[in-house]
Design a protein around this motif. Structure first.
Motif, mmCIF file in Angstrom:
data_model
loop_
_atom_site.group_PDB
_atom_site.id
_atom_site.type_symbol
_atom_site.label_atom_id
_atom_site.label_comp_id
_atom_site.label_asym_id
_atom_site.label_seq_id
_atom_site.Cartn_x
_atom_site.Cartn_y
_atom_site.Cartn_z
ATOM 1 N N GLY A 16 -1.858 -8.545 -7.074
ATOM 2 C CA GLY A 16 -2.700 -7.370 -7.256
ATOM 3 C C GLY A 16 -3.605 -7.482 -8.464
ATOM 4 O O GLY A 16 -3.891 -6.489 -9.126
ATOM 5 N N CYS A 17 -4.076 -8.715 -8.760
ATOM 6 C CA CYS A 17 -4.903 -8.949 -9.942
ATOM 7 C C CYS A 17 -6.176 -9.688 -9.564
ATOM 8 O O CYS A 17 -6.200 -10.455 -8.607
ATOM 9 C CB CYS A 17 -4.147 -9.789 -10.969
ATOM 10 S SG CYS A 17 -2.647 -9.013 -11.570
ATOM 11 N N ALA A 18 -7.216 -9.483 -10.351
ATOM 12 C CA ALA A 18 -8.478 -10.192 -10.160
ATOM 13 C C ALA A 18 -8.861 -10.861 -11.484
ATOM 14 O O ALA A 18 -8.571 -10.338 -12.566
ATOM 15 C CB ALA A 18 -9.575 -9.225 -9.721
ATOM 16 N N TYR A 19 -9.489 -12.031 -11.372
ATOM 17 C CA TYR A 19 -9.855 -12.817 -12.549
ATOM 18 C C TYR A 19 -11.302 -13.257 -12.441
ATOM 19 O O TYR A 19 -11.784 -13.594 -11.356
ATOM 20 C CB TYR A 19 -8.971 -14.062 -12.659
ATOM 21 C CG TYR A 19 -7.502 -13.757 -12.699
ATOM 22 C CD1 TYR A 19 -6.846 -13.566 -13.909
ATOM 23 C CD2 TYR A 19 -6.762 -13.642 -11.523
ATOM 24 C CE1 TYR A 19 -5.494 -13.270 -13.948
ATOM 25 C CE2 TYR A 19 -5.410 -13.343 -11.554
ATOM 26 C CZ TYR A 19 -4.780 -13.161 -12.764
ATOM 27 O OH TYR A 19 -3.450 -12.865 -12.802
ATOM 28 N N LEU A 65 -12.356 -1.616 -3.809
ATOM 29 C CA LEU A 65 -13.709 -2.006 -3.409
ATOM 30 C C LEU A 65 -13.901 -3.523 -3.492
ATOM 31 O O LEU A 65 -14.500 -4.132 -2.599
ATOM 32 C CB LEU A 65 -14.754 -1.298 -4.285
ATOM 33 C CG LEU A 65 -14.994 0.164 -3.981
ATOM 34 C CD1 LEU A 65 -15.876 0.801 -5.055
ATOM 35 C CD2 LEU A 65 -15.617 0.338 -2.610
ATOM 36 N N LEU A 66 -13.389 -4.132 -4.549
ATOM 37 C CA LEU A 66 -13.486 -5.579 -4.690
ATOM 38 C C LEU A 66 -12.783 -6.284 -3.533
ATOM 39 O O LEU A 66 -13.311 -7.239 -2.957
ATOM 40 C CB LEU A 66 -12.897 -6.021 -6.034
ATOM 41 C CG LEU A 66 -13.029 -7.500 -6.373
ATOM 42 C CD1 LEU A 66 -14.491 -7.920 -6.475
ATOM 43 C CD2 LEU A 66 -12.294 -7.795 -7.678
ATOM 44 N N CYS A 67 -11.590 -5.810 -3.166
ATOM 45 C CA CYS A 67 -10.850 -6.392 -2.034
ATOM 46 C C CYS A 67 -11.609 -6.197 -0.730
ATOM 47 O O CYS A 67 -11.694 -7.113 0.093
ATOM 48 C CB CYS A 67 -9.458 -5.786 -1.934
ATOM 49 S SG CYS A 67 -8.362 -6.269 -3.276
ATOM 50 N N LEU A 68 -12.160 -5.015 -0.536
ATOM 51 C CA LEU A 68 -12.929 -4.737 0.674
ATOM 52 C C LEU A 68 -14.119 -5.684 0.776
ATOM 53 O O LEU A 68 -14.365 -6.287 1.829
ATOM 54 C CB LEU A 68 -13.400 -3.278 0.668
ATOM 55 C CG LEU A 68 -14.253 -2.845 1.850
ATOM 56 C CD1 LEU A 68 -13.415 -2.821 3.122
ATOM 57 C CD2 LEU A 68 -14.852 -1.475 1.585
ATOM 58 N N LEU A 69 -14.828 -5.859 -0.317
ATOM 59 C CA LEU A 69 -15.978 -6.767 -0.317
ATOM 60 C C LEU A 69 -15.544 -8.212 -0.100
ATOM 61 O O LEU A 69 -16.200 -8.963 0.623
ATOM 62 C CB LEU A 69 -16.755 -6.625 -1.626
ATOM 63 C CG LEU A 69 -17.467 -5.289 -1.826
ATOM 64 C CD1 LEU A 69 -18.009 -5.179 -3.243
ATOM 65 C CD2 LEU A 69 -18.564 -5.087 -0.796
ATOM 66 N N LEU A 99 -0.735 -1.678 -2.703
ATOM 67 C CA LEU A 99 -0.884 -0.752 -1.585
ATOM 68 C C LEU A 99 -2.352 -0.621 -1.194
ATOM 69 O O LEU A 99 -2.693 -0.656 -0.011
ATOM 70 C CB LEU A 99 -0.299 0.612 -1.950
ATOM 71 C CG LEU A 99 -0.255 1.663 -0.866
ATOM 72 C CD1 LEU A 99 0.591 1.180 0.314
ATOM 73 C CD2 LEU A 99 0.297 2.967 -1.399
ATOM 74 N N LEU A 100 -3.227 -0.478 -2.180
ATOM 75 C CA LEU A 100 -4.653 -0.388 -1.899
ATOM 76 C C LEU A 100 -5.158 -1.657 -1.239
ATOM 77 O O LEU A 100 -5.988 -1.612 -0.334
ATOM 78 C CB LEU A 100 -5.435 -0.108 -3.187
ATOM 79 C CG LEU A 100 -5.265 1.283 -3.779
ATOM 80 C CD1 LEU A 100 -5.925 1.362 -5.150
ATOM 81 C CD2 LEU A 100 -5.820 2.344 -2.849
ATOM 82 N N LEU A 101 -4.670 -2.782 -1.671
ATOM 83 C CA LEU A 101 -5.061 -4.057 -1.088
ATOM 84 C C LEU A 101 -4.676 -4.116 0.382
ATOM 85 O O LEU A 101 -5.478 -4.488 1.231
ATOM 86 C CB LEU A 101 -4.393 -5.208 -1.833
ATOM 87 C CG LEU A 101 -4.435 -6.555 -1.127
ATOM 88 C CD1 LEU A 101 -5.855 -7.050 -1.039
ATOM 89 C CD2 LEU A 101 -3.556 -7.545 -1.818
ATOM 90 N N PRO A 115 -7.903 1.494 -9.822
ATOM 91 C CA PRO A 115 -7.496 1.292 -8.426
ATOM 92 C C PRO A 115 -8.670 1.319 -7.443
ATOM 93 O O PRO A 115 -8.718 0.523 -6.511
ATOM 94 C CB PRO A 115 -6.522 2.442 -8.170
ATOM 95 C CG PRO A 115 -5.927 2.721 -9.507
ATOM 96 C CD PRO A 115 -7.059 2.507 -10.476
ATOM 97 N N ILE A 116 -9.628 2.205 -7.649
ATOM 98 C CA ILE A 116 -10.791 2.279 -6.752
ATOM 99 C C ILE A 116 -11.643 1.017 -6.879
ATOM 100 O O ILE A 116 -12.091 0.458 -5.874
ATOM 101 C CB ILE A 116 -11.649 3.533 -7.065
ATOM 102 C CG1 ILE A 116 -10.854 4.801 -6.765
ATOM 103 C CG2 ILE A 116 -12.966 3.511 -6.303
ATOM 104 C CD1 ILE A 116 -10.497 4.997 -5.306
#
Length: 177
Positions: A143-146, A161-165, A117-119, A156-157
């Motif tokens: 919904g994962c980062a590596y 932020l990572l997705c926004l960047l 949802l945040l993404l 979640p925050i």
């Protein structure tokens, strides 16, 4: 979070586990009240049993999705047949968890649902399923980062932020963005 579950002990146990993890949780034990709460109140997420007295969980989902397509709904059900899962997901559930389950698994699925949802909120689109830049990889669908092939355990925050960047590479962003 709204929990619609007719097994009172299970419902209260889930609510307590959620509260211990920092969530606010409302409970109800029948389909009639659950449908009314879904349609009147504004929840961030709904946990929905299917076998309910009064209105059945699938009917609640059907009616709820007519007015709200964005609030995540996670089905919690003893119905473990593929046909039941497919029907629930096709009606608009975001996930389906078969009873019995552990509170830890439920909390993990809630975190995944929140990350997705945040993404979507951060990106504005979900067309690109994977972002890769050097040793960083973001799998938006999961919904994962590596980093270096190892999963990052982000709040979640942090994930938002990572997705926004990642969607604004090469741009200067201010705090008012």
């Amino acid at each position: 979070i709204l929990i619609i579950e007719d097994e009172k002990q299970l419902c209260q146990s889930i609510a307590e586990g959620l509260r211990m993890d920092g969530y606010e949780a409302d409970t109800c034990f029948d389909g009639d009240e659950g449908l009314e709460l879904c349609l009147v109140e504004n929840y961030d997420l709904i946990l929905l049993d299917l076998n309910l007295p009064g209105v059945d969980g699938l009917e609640i989902l059907r009616q709820f999705r007519e007015s709200d397509t964005s609030t995540p709904v996670l089905i919690l059900s003893a119905r473990g047949q593929i046909q039941d899962k497919v029907e629930g997901l096709d009606l608009g559930a975001n996930d389906y968890l078969t009873k019995p389950f552990s509170v830890e698994e439920l909390l993990a699925r809630l975190r995944v649902t929140q990350r997705r949802l945040l993404l979507l909120q951060a990106s504005g689109d979900a067309d690109s399923p994977v972002f890769q830049n050097g040793k960083l990889k973001i799998d938006y669908a999961a919904g994962c980062a590596y980093l270096n092939g190892e999963e990052l355990h982000l709040t979640p925050i942090e994930y938002k932020l990572l997705c926004l960047l990642s969607h604004n590479v090469g741009k200067v962003l201010t705090h008012t963005y």
